[in-house]
Scaffold this motif. Structure first.
Motif, short mmCIF file in Angstrom:
data_model
loop_
_atom_site.label_atom_id
_atom_site.label_comp_id
_atom_site.label_asym_id
_atom_site.label_seq_id
_atom_site.Cartn_x
_atom_site.Cartn_y
_atom_site.Cartn_z
N VAL A 71 0.83 -1.21 0.00
CA VAL A 71 0.00 0.00 0.00
C VAL A 71 0.86 1.25 0.00
O VAL A 71 0.57 2.24 -0.70
N LEU A 76 -1.67 3.14 -2.56
CA LEU A 76 -3.05 2.69 -2.79
C LEU A 76 -4.07 3.45 -1.96
O LEU A 76 -5.29 3.29 -2.17
N ASP A 79 -6.15 5.33 -4.21
CA ASP A 79 -6.95 4.57 -5.17
C ASP A 79 -8.33 4.35 -4.57
O ASP A 79 -8.47 3.76 -3.50
N THR A 120 -8.10 -7.06 -9.33
CA THR A 120 -8.44 -5.64 -9.25
C THR A 120 -9.26 -5.27 -10.49
O THR A 120 -9.53 -6.10 -11.36
N LYS A 125 -2.85 -2.95 -12.98
CA LYS A 125 -2.76 -2.77 -11.53
C LYS A 125 -2.58 -4.11 -10.83
O LYS A 125 -1.80 -4.23 -9.87
#
Length: 384
Positions: A71, A76, A79, A120, A125
């Motif tokens: 992360v 992330l 995101d 994902t 990604k």
């Protein structure tokens, strides 16, 4: 109803966001790389132990540390797939929780190979997350070994300080004991007292030889047999010369006595010379006996002194030998402590270098490839 169901199934394709799954395969060797001969970590011997070691390492692949690092590396938290706009709480915790749901690790029960599946909304990604997870997995295993080595080095360094003080104290005790007892070794490695005793014994033997020689010479002079000159006693040459002259005078006296009478001047002269030689021989013999007696006395006195020194030095050697026993005990104690200290020091340096090495044997045998189709939802034909 069939028509309504078909339309509802087809609408899912357009309403639900598609998801793509990237799969990687990782080989985890529980033995690790054999970099040093005496490693900190022992390798699992039996197959059951190896399976447990591999399973434990694979558990790290989906651990919170690895996911948190992913992360952080991929950012992330920005995101929306992992941190929705309406999410509450710490964004990092939310991102890790959502990432954990999209990661699946499966291991083969008959090998050390595990498959990592990341799902994902974007194929690229999924590939990035899979590659980052494997990289973080390697770093986490290497960090665990490095931390273990660092903890061992820290413990050894704490102990090294105590061992160093103990070695210094033991060596100081050895040197102090040597000074107190006067145990100083010579160039040959023996104690000076032993070397001195050997030299004194050599002198005693030489003094005994000299006493025997002087005593023999004195007895010869006393008995009147010392009629020869020698290099050891050149004074007997004078006595030998006088006796030679006396013998020649007696020989001439005997020859002349045949020719001349007892009152003849030649006979009187030879008799007078013979008496003078007798007087000189008696005086020389007396002088030589006195000189020989003086030399004999000096040799005996020197022998007595050396014998006394030898006895005294022998007592010193016996005392030093008794002290040497305690000294050897102190030296053994110092050597044993020094050996332990050197072993600990070498091990600490080895472990310090070991912490800089990555011996984890992790290999990616199948990298994540872009998926050809989405993993969710199913195809339009299936939904219809």
């Amino acid at each position: 109803l069939a028509l309504i169901g078909a339309l509802a199934g087809a609408s899912v394709v357009f309403l639900v966001k598609p998801r793509f799954t990237a799969t990687s395969e990782v080989l985890v060797d529980p033995a690790g790389l054999k970099v040093v001969s005496e490693d900190l970590y022992a390798s699992a011997g039996q197959l059951d132990g190896q399976m447990l070691a591999a399973a434990s390492k694979l558990r790290v692949l989906s651990s919170g540390n690895v996911l948190s690092q992913v992360v952080k590396d991929l950012d992330l938290v920005q995101d929306r797939e992992f941190v929705p706009a309406d999410a509450t709480g710490d964004p990092t915790v939310v991102a890790v929780a959502n990432l954990r749901k999209r990661v699946k690790v499966e291991s083969d029960q008959r090998s050390f190979v595990a498959s990592l599946a990341v799902t994902t909304e974007d194929a690229a990604k999924s590939i990035d997350i899979s590659a980052t997870m494997i990289s973080s997995f390697r770093k986490e295993l290497a960090k665990a070994e490095s931390d273990g080595a660092s903890r061992s080095v820290t413990g050894l360094e704490d102990r090294l300080s105590e061992l160093k003080d103990a070695v210094n104290q033991a060596e100081e005790q050895v040197e102090t004991y040597k000074r107190e007892k006067g145990l100083q070794p010579s160039a040959a490695g023996e104690l000076t007292s032993q070397t001195s005793l050997g030299q004194i014994n050599t002198q005693v033997l030489e003094a005994q030889r000299l006493v025997i020689a002087e005593e023999a010479a004195y007895k010869e002079l006393v008995s009147g047999r010392a009629t020869f000159a020698s290099a050891d006693n050149p004074e007997t040459a004078t006595l030998a010369a006088l006796r030679t002259q006396y013998a020649q005078t007696q020989q001439q006296l005997g020859v002349q006595s045949i020719i001349y009478g007892a009152r003849h001047p030649v006979i009187a002269r030879l008799q007078s010379a013979a008496k003078a030689l007798e007087t000189q021989i008696a005086a020389e013999s007396g002088r030589l006996r006195v000189a020989a007696k003086a030399r004999l006395d000096r040799a005996q006195a020197a022998l007595t002194a050396l014998t006394s020194r030898s006895s005294s030095q022998s007592a010193t050697v016996f005392t030093d030998n008794e002290a040497l026993v305690q000294l050897r005990e102190l030296e053994r104690d110092a050597q044993s402590k020094a050996a332990v200290y050197e072993a600990f020091l070498a091990r600490a340096q080895q472990l310090n270098e070991r912490g800089q090495l990555d011996t984890t044997n992790i290999r990616v045998i199948s990298t994540a490839m872009p998926p050809q189709n989405r993993s969710w939802p199913p195809s339009l034909a299936v939904l219809l």
